[in-house]
Motif scaffolding. Structure first.
Motif, mmCIF file in Angstrom:
data_model
loop_
_atom_site.group_PDB
_atom_site.id
_atom_site.type_symbol
_atom_site.label_atom_id
_atom_site.label_comp_id
_atom_site.label_asym_id
_atom_site.label_seq_id
_atom_site.Cartn_x
_atom_site.Cartn_y
_atom_site.Cartn_z
ATOM 1 N N ALA A 99 16.819 50.100 -3.648
ATOM 2 C CA ALA A 99 18.266 49.900 -3.760
ATOM 3 C C ALA A 99 18.586 48.650 -4.571
ATOM 4 O O ALA A 99 19.677 48.085 -4.446
ATOM 5 C CB ALA A 99 18.915 49.829 -2.383
ATOM 6 N N THR A 100 17.661 48.200 -5.385
ATOM 7 C CA THR A 100 17.851 47.100 -6.342
ATOM 8 C C THR A 100 18.156 45.764 -5.668
ATOM 9 O O THR A 100 19.321 45.383 -5.480
ATOM 10 C CB THR A 100 18.933 47.439 -7.383
ATOM 11 N N VAL A 101 17.116 45.090 -5.308
ATOM 12 C CA VAL A 101 17.100 43.700 -4.827
ATOM 13 C C VAL A 101 17.722 43.546 -3.445
ATOM 14 O O VAL A 101 17.040 43.207 -2.483
ATOM 15 C CB VAL A 101 17.768 42.731 -5.823
ATOM 16 N N ALA A 102 19.030 43.729 -3.320
ATOM 17 C CA ALA A 102 19.706 43.543 -2.028
ATOM 18 C C ALA A 102 20.962 44.392 -1.999
ATOM 19 O O ALA A 102 21.591 44.634 -3.039
ATOM 20 C CB ALA A 102 20.049 42.073 -1.787
ATOM 21 N N CYS A 103 21.341 44.840 -0.817
ATOM 22 C CA CYS A 103 22.541 45.663 -0.710
ATOM 23 C C CYS A 103 23.474 45.224 0.403
ATOM 24 O O CYS A 103 24.572 45.754 0.546
ATOM 25 C CB CYS A 103 22.171 47.134 -0.531
ATOM 26 N N THR A 104 23.068 44.245 1.224
ATOM 27 C CA THR A 104 23.971 43.690 2.236
ATOM 28 C C THR A 104 23.898 42.168 2.203
ATOM 29 O O THR A 104 22.948 41.582 1.676
ATOM 30 C CB THR A 104 23.620 44.151 3.666
ATOM 31 N N CYS A 105 24.920 41.553 2.805
ATOM 32 C CA CYS A 105 24.950 40.089 2.883
ATOM 33 C C CYS A 105 25.683 39.661 4.145
ATOM 34 O O CYS A 105 26.705 40.254 4.520
ATOM 35 C CB CYS A 105 25.659 39.516 1.649
ATOM 36 N N PHE A 106 25.136 38.659 4.807
ATOM 37 C CA PHE A 106 25.807 38.029 5.941
ATOM 38 C C PHE A 106 25.861 36.527 5.679
ATOM 39 O O PHE A 106 24.827 35.899 5.448
ATOM 40 C CB PHE A 106 25.062 38.290 7.254
ATOM 41 N N GLU A 107 27.074 35.970 5.671
ATOM 42 C CA GLU A 107 27.201 34.530 5.478
ATOM 43 C C GLU A 107 27.113 33.834 6.828
ATOM 44 O O GLU A 107 27.924 34.081 7.734
ATOM 45 C CB GLU A 107 28.508 34.173 4.781
ATOM 46 N N VAL A 108 26.131 32.982 6.956
ATOM 47 C CA VAL A 108 25.886 32.266 8.204
ATOM 48 C C VAL A 108 26.921 31.162 8.363
ATOM 49 O O VAL A 108 27.178 30.396 7.430
ATOM 50 C CB VAL A 108 24.470 31.667 8.221
ATOM 51 N N THR A 109 27.516 31.085 9.538
ATOM 52 C CA THR A 109 28.504 30.043 9.821
ATOM 53 C C THR A 109 28.071 29.215 11.019
ATOM 54 O O THR A 109 27.283 29.676 11.857
ATOM 55 C CB THR A 109 29.885 30.653 10.120
ATOM 56 N N ALA A 110 28.599 28.008 11.098
ATOM 57 C CA ALA A 110 28.293 27.138 12.233
ATOM 58 C C ALA A 110 28.775 27.777 13.537
ATOM 59 O O ALA A 110 28.114 27.655 14.582
ATOM 60 C CB ALA A 110 28.946 25.772 12.038
ATOM 61 N N GLU A 111 29.916 28.473 13.464
ATOM 62 C CA GLU A 111 30.451 29.122 14.665
ATOM 63 C C GLU A 111 29.508 30.206 15.173
ATOM 64 O O GLU A 111 29.289 30.340 16.377
ATOM 65 C CB GLU A 111 31.830 29.734 14.358
ATOM 66 N N PHE A 112 28.920 30.972 14.254
ATOM 67 C CA PHE A 112 27.984 32.014 14.663
ATOM 68 C C PHE A 112 26.745 31.397 15.305
ATOM 69 O O PHE A 112 26.233 31.896 16.309
ATOM 70 C CB PHE A 112 27.586 32.851 13.444
ATOM 71 N N LEU A 113 26.267 30.312 14.742
ATOM 72 C CA LEU A 113 25.052 29.672 15.258
ATOM 73 C C LEU A 113 25.287 28.944 16.577
ATOM 74 O O LEU A 113 24.329 28.652 17.294
ATOM 75 C CB LEU A 113 24.495 28.699 14.214
ATOM 76 N N ASP A 114 26.543 28.673 16.893
ATOM 77 C CA ASP A 114 26.836 27.993 18.159
ATOM 78 C C ASP A 114 26.484 28.853 19.363
ATOM 79 O O ASP A 114 26.247 28.333 20.456
ATOM 80 C CB ASP A 114 28.323 27.620 18.221
ATOM 81 N N ASP A 115 26.424 30.164 19.162
ATOM 82 C CA ASP A 115 26.106 31.081 20.259
ATOM 83 C C ASP A 115 24.599 31.295 20.301
ATOM 84 O O ASP A 115 24.027 31.937 19.418
ATOM 85 C CB ASP A 115 26.825 32.416 20.036
ATOM 86 N N PRO A 116 23.895 30.786 21.314
ATOM 87 C CA PRO A 116 22.430 30.913 21.372
ATOM 88 C C PRO A 116 21.950 32.348 21.536
ATOM 89 O O PRO A 116 20.758 32.624 21.368
ATOM 90 C CB PRO A 116 22.056 30.062 22.597
ATOM 91 N N ARG A 117 22.856 33.278 21.839
ATOM 92 C CA ARG A 117 22.453 34.683 21.960
ATOM 93 C C ARG A 117 22.141 35.279 20.586
ATOM 94 O O ARG A 117 21.466 36.300 20.493
ATOM 95 C CB ARG A 117 23.561 35.496 22.639
ATOM 96 N N HIS A 118 22.622 34.650 19.522
ATOM 97 C CA HIS A 118 22.374 35.137 18.168
ATOM 98 C C HIS A 118 21.029 34.586 17.681
ATOM 99 O O HIS A 118 20.961 33.617 16.929
ATOM 100 C CB HIS A 118 23.506 34.704 17.233
ATOM 101 N N THR A 119 19.955 35.207 18.113
ATOM 102 C CA THR A 119 18.624 34.682 17.806
ATOM 103 C C THR A 119 18.174 34.971 16.378
ATOM 104 O O THR A 119 17.357 34.250 15.821
ATOM 105 C CB THR A 119 17.582 35.257 18.784
ATOM 106 N N VAL A 120 18.701 36.060 15.792
ATOM 107 C CA VAL A 120 18.346 36.447 14.427
ATOM 108 C C VAL A 120 19.629 36.795 13.679
ATOM 109 O O VAL A 120 20.556 37.377 14.255
ATOM 110 C CB VAL A 120 17.386 37.657 14.414
ATOM 111 N N MET A 121 19.683 36.447 12.382
ATOM 112 C CA MET A 121 20.890 36.703 11.610
ATOM 113 C C MET A 121 21.058 38.201 11.352
ATOM 114 O O MET A 121 20.088 38.904 11.040
ATOM 115 C CB MET A 121 20.849 35.966 10.275
#
Length: 525
Positions: A312-334
């Motif tokens: 699918a040519t290099v990449a087809c999705t993207c998630f921008e990591v935010t400090a708010e997302f990382l504040d939740d320890p349940r989010h172990t993997v992006m």
């Protein structure tokens, strides 16, 4: 056309820096001159052969990058080879590609003899032009002809022409080629230009080999933005950390493992990389702990988690990591995030019917970045490209990723594991069946199974263990044979000889039981 992203920038800024490699800076105009010379030479050579593909055996040299552009400009597809591959794999790629021409830089010439001994039919080989003061010219390179001098003639080409062919791990024991067209690549680069704002005097870094598709991003997104591509001679984590600072790198792109090694070496100190503006990670899961450490080290950088198979040519999705997302320890993997512009994603069940919201299924990928299929029409993997229409979806062709995923309302696509025997080792795709073919062939074992082991704290495989049912095998010989035939990341860390394999209720090898033995420390090399 893919090369247009570079040549359009030349027209407006020929004197600006385009490439830093081998401790030297080259301007857009200088690279253009070299590329046009390659293009004219190839056109003269191919005038009677109608060559459509050209092998490129170059490694971190100005000649290699001029070769990429020159091959494209001549209307051909480039097929990159890496000296880090075993000679047998290089030979297999050469034979499968059916490319009649090869360009080689002096750095790779020393590896050429071993490869040529394995070929029944050899391509026509030319030495790429490099600086006259290049030291230690291998004798084999001295015997190679240079491309002929010829007047430059522009080759128009079409968007449906193949731009490059990359070879991925194949389940039949041989690598499989993925042809990517100019239209596929253009859709990707154009989407990337919409994703991130243009940075003045951008400096991109390229760690991966030209045979790994993130290199396409590094080169052409950089040049489309008028930036300069910096190519370090090594990916050593200590060196990489210093490289970012010394060269004031603004754009980073790597597998998470490289950043993880830097973290282990205590190089991700707070504020270590204030000049970074965009940091992209892909190829394997990005753990929360590493994302946190990176954001602290690069406080002025956006952090983007990318996902996508070569098909699918290099990449087809993207998630921008935010400090708010990382504040939740349940989010172990992006998460994998949202589809890039033009890409369509769908999660389906085993009958290829859409699953309900938040349910897990197989991720399908559609859109203009999708390849037309594998190089060989007989490749069994072509069945993963399916023609199917869905209400409300534009795509009529889809790629079955074999990735289990679910769609989360807040965070987009969330990766749930693999549905087949493919794993990622340090960002590189590895078909376990390919490794098993090699181990079984050199061990003559009646049964063989390769499993990913061990795993890191977020569940990423960091190595492989091979089990063989033959107590008399020579483990050292098997490992030696694996190193000769497999990329270094696909070589098992251990070979374990066992008397009998555990079987599941279907009479198949119970791989979970083998993993359990590893976890309990019950196996010995």
């Amino acid at each position: 056309m893919l090369q247009s992203f570079f040549f359009d920038s030349v027209a407006s800024q020929s004197r600006r820096p385009a490439l830093w490699v081998d401790e030297r800076l080259y301007s857009y105009g200088e690279i253009e001159t070299r590329a046009r010379r390659v293009s004219a030479g190839l056109a003269a050579v191919a005038r009677t052969s109608d060559a459509r593909r050209c092998l490129l055996f170059g490694h971190r040299s100005v000649a290699a990058y001029a070769g990429v552009l020159g091959i494209l400009d001549a209307g051909m597809a480039y097929v990159p080879l890496s000296p880090k591959m075993p000679a047998t794999r290089i030979a297999a790629i050469i034979e499968q590609s059916s490319a009649p021409l090869m360009l080689i830089d002096r750095r790779c010439a020393a590896s050429l003899d071993e490869v040529l001994r394995l070929l029944d039919e050899r391509p026509q080989i030319f030495l790429l032009d490099e600086d006259a003061d290049e030291p230690h010219l291998p004798s084999v390179a001295a015997a190679l002809p240079a491309l002929p001098a010829a007047p430059y003639v522009q080759h128009p080409g079409t968007a449906h022409d193949v731009a490059y062919i990359l070879f991925t791990s194949g389940s039949t024991g041989a690598p499989k080629g993925v042809p990517i067209t100019h239209a596929n690549a253009d859709a990707y680069v154009t989407g990337q230009l919409k994703l991130a704002d243009k940075v003045h005097e951008a400096r991109y870094v390229q760690f991966c080999e030209l045979s790994f598709d993130p290199s396409v991003h590094d080169m052409f997104v950089c040049w489309a933005n008028g930036g300069c591509l910096y190519v370090p001679h090594t990916v050593d984590p200590v060196y990489s950390a210093g490289f970012i600072k010394t060269h004031e790198i603004t754009h980073w792109n790597s597998v998470p493992s490289l950043a993880g090694f830097m973290q282990q070496m205590r190089k991700l100190t707070p504020g270590a990389f204030p000049g970074l503006r965009v940091s992209m990670f892909g190829g394997e899961p990005l753990p929360r702990s590493l994302a946190l450490a990176w954001m602290r080290a690069a406080p002025n950088s956006r952090v983007l988690n990318m996902y996508g198979p070569t098909e699918a040519t290099v990449a087809c999705t993207c998630f921008e990591v935010t400090a708010e997302f990382l504040d939740d320890p349940r989010h172990t993997v992006m998460p994998l995030g949202w589809a890039l512009p033009g890409v369509e994603l769908l999660i389906v069940d085993a009958e290829l019917e859409p699953v309900a919201a938040e349910q897990t299924g197989e991720l399908l990928i559609g859109g203009p970045q999708l390849a037309g299929g594998y190089l060989s029409p007989d490749e069994a993997g072509n069945s993963r490209f399916v023609a199917k229409t869905y209400p409300g979806r534009r795509a009529q062709r889809w790629y079955r990723s074999s990735d289990a995923a679910r769609a989360a309302t807040q965070h987009g696509i969330v990766f749930q594991g693999r549905l087949d025997t493919q794993v990622k080792i340090r960002g590189n795709r590895v078909e376990l069946e390919e490794v098993e073919h090699v181990v079984q062939a050199c061990s003559h074992a009646a049964l063989c199974a390769v499993i990913p082991w061990p795993f890191d704290e977020v569940g990423r495989a960091t190595g492989l263990v091979a089990f063989v049912a033959n107590a008399r095998v020579e483990i050292a010989l098997i490992l030696r044979a694996c190193r000769q035939r497999l990329p270094v990341y696909a070589v098992p860390q251990r070979i374990v000889a066992i008397d009998s394999f555990p079987l599941n209720v279907n009479g198949k090898i119970d791989r979970m039981a083998l993993a359990g033995q590893c976890a309990r420390g019950e196996v010995a090399a």
